[in-house]
Design a protein around this motif. Structure first.
Motif, mmCIF file in Angstrom:
data_model
loop_
_atom_site.group_PDB
_atom_site.id
_atom_site.type_symbol
_atom_site.label_atom_id
_atom_site.label_comp_id
_atom_site.label_asym_id
_atom_site.label_seq_id
_atom_site.Cartn_x
_atom_site.Cartn_y
_atom_site.Cartn_z
ATOM 1 N N LEU A 1 11.458 -12.726 4.046
ATOM 2 C CA LEU A 1 9.871 -11.927 3.785
ATOM 3 C C LEU A 1 9.538 -13.019 4.487
ATOM 4 O O LEU A 1 9.500 -14.186 4.509
ATOM 5 C CB LEU A 1 9.722 -11.649 2.316
ATOM 6 C CG LEU A 1 10.947 -10.380 2.082
ATOM 7 C CD1 LEU A 1 10.061 -9.971 0.902
ATOM 8 C CD2 LEU A 1 10.477 -9.115 2.947
ATOM 9 N N LEU A 2 8.558 -13.250 5.743
ATOM 10 C CA LEU A 2 8.156 -14.124 5.768
ATOM 11 C C LEU A 2 6.338 -13.557 5.252
ATOM 12 O O LEU A 2 5.826 -12.416 5.977
ATOM 13 C CB LEU A 2 7.719 -14.686 7.481
ATOM 14 C CG LEU A 2 8.966 -14.928 7.618
ATOM 15 C CD1 LEU A 2 8.916 -14.813 9.469
ATOM 16 C CD2 LEU A 2 9.409 -15.806 7.204
ATOM 17 N N ALA B 1 2.632 -10.579 -4.210
ATOM 18 C CA ALA B 1 2.581 -9.929 -5.415
ATOM 19 C C ALA B 1 3.738 -9.229 -4.599
ATOM 20 O O ALA B 1 4.157 -8.418 -5.322
ATOM 21 C CB ALA B 1 1.513 -9.357 -5.640
ATOM 22 N N ALA B 2 3.222 -8.996 -3.208
ATOM 23 C CA ALA B 2 4.165 -7.292 -2.815
ATOM 24 C C ALA B 2 5.171 -8.124 -2.542
ATOM 25 O O ALA B 2 6.269 -7.440 -2.553
ATOM 26 C CB ALA B 2 3.115 -6.908 -1.214
ATOM 27 N N ALA B 3 5.406 -9.298 -2.109
ATOM 28 C CA ALA B 3 7.068 -9.909 -1.601
ATOM 29 C C ALA B 3 7.455 -10.252 -2.918
ATOM 30 O O ALA B 3 8.473 -9.999 -3.168
ATOM 31 C CB ALA B 3 7.016 -11.736 -1.379
ATOM 32 N N ARG B 4 6.964 -10.207 -3.976
ATOM 33 C CA ARG B 4 7.772 -10.206 -5.228
ATOM 34 C C ARG B 4 8.573 -9.238 -5.801
ATOM 35 O O ARG B 4 9.011 -9.538 -6.777
ATOM 36 C CB ARG B 4 6.473 -10.917 -6.250
ATOM 37 C CG ARG B 4 6.984 -12.576 -6.237
ATOM 38 C CD ARG B 4 5.892 -13.330 -7.181
ATOM 39 N NE ARG B 4 6.119 -15.200 -7.337
ATOM 40 C CZ ARG B 4 5.285 -15.417 -7.609
ATOM 41 N NH1 ARG B 4 4.040 -14.860 -8.374
ATOM 42 N NH2 ARG B 4 5.443 -16.743 -7.865
ATOM 43 N N ASN C 1 3.806 -7.615 5.320
ATOM 44 C CA ASN C 1 4.391 -7.057 4.517
ATOM 45 C C ASN C 1 5.121 -5.211 5.794
ATOM 46 O O ASN C 1 4.654 -4.534 5.103
ATOM 47 C CB ASN C 1 3.050 -6.205 3.837
ATOM 48 C CG ASN C 1 2.023 -6.900 2.516
ATOM 49 O OD1 ASN C 1 2.940 -7.630 2.564
ATOM 50 N ND2 ASN C 1 0.981 -7.913 2.899
ATOM 51 N N ALA C 2 5.812 -6.528 6.455
ATOM 52 C CA ALA C 2 6.871 -5.062 7.032
ATOM 53 C C ALA C 2 7.552 -4.187 6.129
ATOM 54 O O ALA C 2 7.904 -5.156 4.889
ATOM 55 C CB ALA C 2 7.496 -5.778 7.555
#
Length: 81
Positions: free
Chosen positions: A65-66, A76-79, A50-51
């Protein structure tokens, strides 16, 4: 911790890298950084856990994104990025 792990993981899998703190950071192929700038002029950036997306994200050819895909919040944050 990541820096130490990359130095000691296995002799046959060394990945040349440095942290943003070294004096010759611009000459390093891989830089581990916590700052939003791009000290070595990289064209690919990896964001871990979540950087925040850097303001200059469009300057990179690729953003990777890892995250933990088993964590619904991380997914959800990555999407949403």
């Amino acid at each position: 911790a990541l820096d130490a792990h990359l130095w000691t993981y296995r002799d046959d899998s060394f990945l040349p890298h440095a942290t943003w703190r070294v004096g010759d950071v611009a000459d390093q192929p891989i830089v581990l950084a916590i700052e939003p700038d791009n000290p070595n002029g990289a064209n690919v950036r990896f964001l871990v856990d979540n950087a925040a997306m850097p303001d200059d994200a469009q300057a990179y050819e690729r953003m990777v994104l890892l995250f933990n895909g088993d964590d619904p919040d991380a997914l959800a944050a990555a999407r949403s990025t």
